[in-house]
Design an enzyme around this catalytic site. Sequence first.
Site, PDB file in Angstrom:
ATOM      1  CG  ASP A  38      -2.128   0.859   1.092  1.00 23.14           C
ATOM      2  OD1 ASP A  38      -2.770   0.811   0.036  1.00 23.14           O
ATOM      3  OD2 ASP A  38      -2.455   1.572   2.050  1.00 23.14           O
ATOM      4  CD  GLU A  72      -0.597   5.167  -4.153  1.00 22.77           C
ATOM      5  OE1 GLU A  72      -1.432   4.248  -4.185  1.00 22.77           O
ATOM      6  OE2 GLU A  72      -0.011   5.517  -3.113  1.00 22.77           O
ATOM      7  CG  ASP A  86      -8.075   4.235   0.108  1.00 27.62           C
ATOM      8  OD1 ASP A  86      -8.025   2.992   0.157  1.00 27.62           O
ATOM      9  OD2 ASP A  86      -7.173   4.965   0.554  1.00 27.62           O
TER      10      ASP A  86
END
Length: 811
Positions: A407, A410, A482
């Site tokens: 997670d 990015e 999300d």
Amino acid sequence: MIMILFTVCLFLIGALVSTSKCDFIGETVSIDIQEQSVSIQCRNAVVELRFITEEIVRITLYPQSEKSTTRSFAVSGGRKQSVDFQMSESNEAFTLRSKKLKIVVEKRPCRIAIYDSTGELIIKDHHSFGMCWRGTRKTCWKELHDEPFYGLGGKTGEFNKRGKTFTMWNSDTPGYTLTQDPLYQTHPFFLSIHQNIGFGIFLDNSYRTNFNFGAGTDRFYSFEVEDGILDYYFIYGPELKDVIARYALLVGKLPLPPRWSLGYQQSRWSYSTDRDLIAIANKFRNRKIPCDTLYLDIDYMDGYRCFTWHPENFAHPKKMIRELHEMGFKIVTIIDPGIKVDETYSIYQEGLEGDHFSKYPDGSVYQGQVWPDWCCFPDFSRKRTRKWWGKLYKKLIDVGVDGFWNDMNEPTTWGGTFPDIVEFDDEGEKSDHLKIHNLYGALMAQATHEGLMSLRKNERPFLLTRAGYAGVYRYAAMWTGDNVSSWEHLRLAVRMCLGLSMSGYAFCGSDIGGFMGAPTAELYSRWLQFGIFCPLCRTHTAINTPEQEPWSYGEEFESINRKIIELRYRLLPYLYYEFYTASKTGLPIMRPMLLEVASTKKIEAMDDQYLFGNDLLVAPVLQENIRCRGVYLPPGEWYDYWTDERITGDREIIMNAPLDQIPLFVRAGAIIPMQDVTNYVDEKEPEYLYLHLYPCDGSSVRSIYEDDGISFKYLNQEYNLITIEMKQFDGCIELNSKYTHTAYRKKNRKFELIFHGISTRPEVVTVEGRLVKISDSEHIVQADGFFDKRSQCLNLTLNHDKDQMYVQIVF
């Protein structure tokens, strides 16, 4: 001083003018033919055309001052075939011909047009613009006709991307809006249809890229890179399925995942103590709701330090996981890339000593703030750093953790992402963050996957990643990030998963119920009904939200949710075969109607129903308080899964959709393998394999795939493949079942054959020529089968103890 300021202003204005001016490639000067490629010398640039296969052509623009190459994370050199082509020349153009394609290179100016072998135009550079560059930015313009556009991964907005612009720049976007862009992933691959010919474009460039599919113009569509090489692949169909399969030849295919990862998965931010997690596990088992996987979000760590456990809340992780394993659960833990700056933290010290962190140009280690506060970030573009990172998972594997969840990759920091000037090794090429940003999550997934492969050499890894680049599905499953607990986001989740599927991403899903906010009981159940028919089936929710487990909404909804999860487990043999097929062909498991039905304007926009595998058509309920919905059935015959009603397709029907049912249809000719419900996927070897047969006029062939579900032995041919042919003709149904591959251990399997849509009691049933007794009640134990007139089903129980079995039913 005034003169100095005036001079500086003139310089800045001149710089702006020079970077905003388009330098077009100009006319064709000469052409150089090589073994697999053609180099086109233009007035201001070189354009290279290279045949990768008969159907795939790589096109690369090199401005005169930029003749260079770069490694590809996605393609890794490409899969090349020997392609024979011929070239001819006229005053206006050069023409290249292969067996499948005709490529015309116009001379004045240089423009490229691609036709199929019959001469139908597929794609063409826009005559006025073609290709150009402005500073480091490079753009390709194509003629715009009536094409729809699909793909680009999990993008928001409509399924058909025509009339919109999109950017590829991996971004942490919690609670994203219905049209927000960019999001978490970079998949610069789109598909289109022109003249009823499907094709795809893969723009292989990791810098920020932009796509305009006719937004604000009816003259052209375009794609551009903000730096690096304009390097794209044209992929010919002619069917869109062919395009996706050929894209997989370039970037790889989904590896077969561990079978347990196909079960239901439960997560939240966070189950904050070991007691919480054990309590959730007990509730699943006591309430008899199947579940395979429980997730631990960031709070299991000691101060958010990766690869650690909270000393009080998870004081004995090995004991906890052993207890959960005994109950049949697998455990997946989250891992972020940020390594806390802490002199007492061994992994931070290892990273410094091994020179594993990203740096500024002055050589100092870059630090950014995220959950643990100030962190350093591994340079995953360096092979030895990926190897170091992969070994760190031993700390979690040794206590029994089964899978992992990458997670914040990015990469994300508070305030955005890394500064542009942060440098990466890039396997010795020394690149800045602008190039590596979109690759960072994919490289982290690669490092994790390779580490798990090394630590568990004969066990298939399960990895879930939030960020990625084209081809990352070789290493990890992916979800849509999300999202929000709303009906609009449920609708969006269907589109986004179909977009990922069109982009070659077979193992994908969304956070069931929504991550941010709290769903109503009805919204959760409807989202769960959709999620059951996604390859990845996981509930997840944010911190400080109400409970979001299947039993959280009262007894009525608990029963509804249990029923649909049980259906997922019954369908596991069907789903496992579809994963096997995806690993062989590259085709997605969730298939938009566009992949199955000839393109029309109506089909092109159809994004609220889909095929799940080859034979199940799913139509989720996407609005509140709706108890029926319209469903389009493709040409052919279909069965209502719930009632066995046989319906002629190529039309839209209105279907009842009570709260406890999702509209679901089975293709006539299908053979759907099912099994008994279990608490978890590998709880026990199924005693029966139930073959639900849906006869059609004529014949159909289907297969069943079996292996051990966890190891790589299937790569050494240790698997079973059962091929079943069903024929219906002249008042007779014939079934021929055969083990076509039997290297996996084979038990004396009991098959129960359930023939649907049988309106009359059969006169004669034979198995291998032996007459079998058919009763009118399932309670007569002496019979080999029974006929239920009310449900119009014929059930036969048989031992498949030979390599081949033949059944004949005469009416």
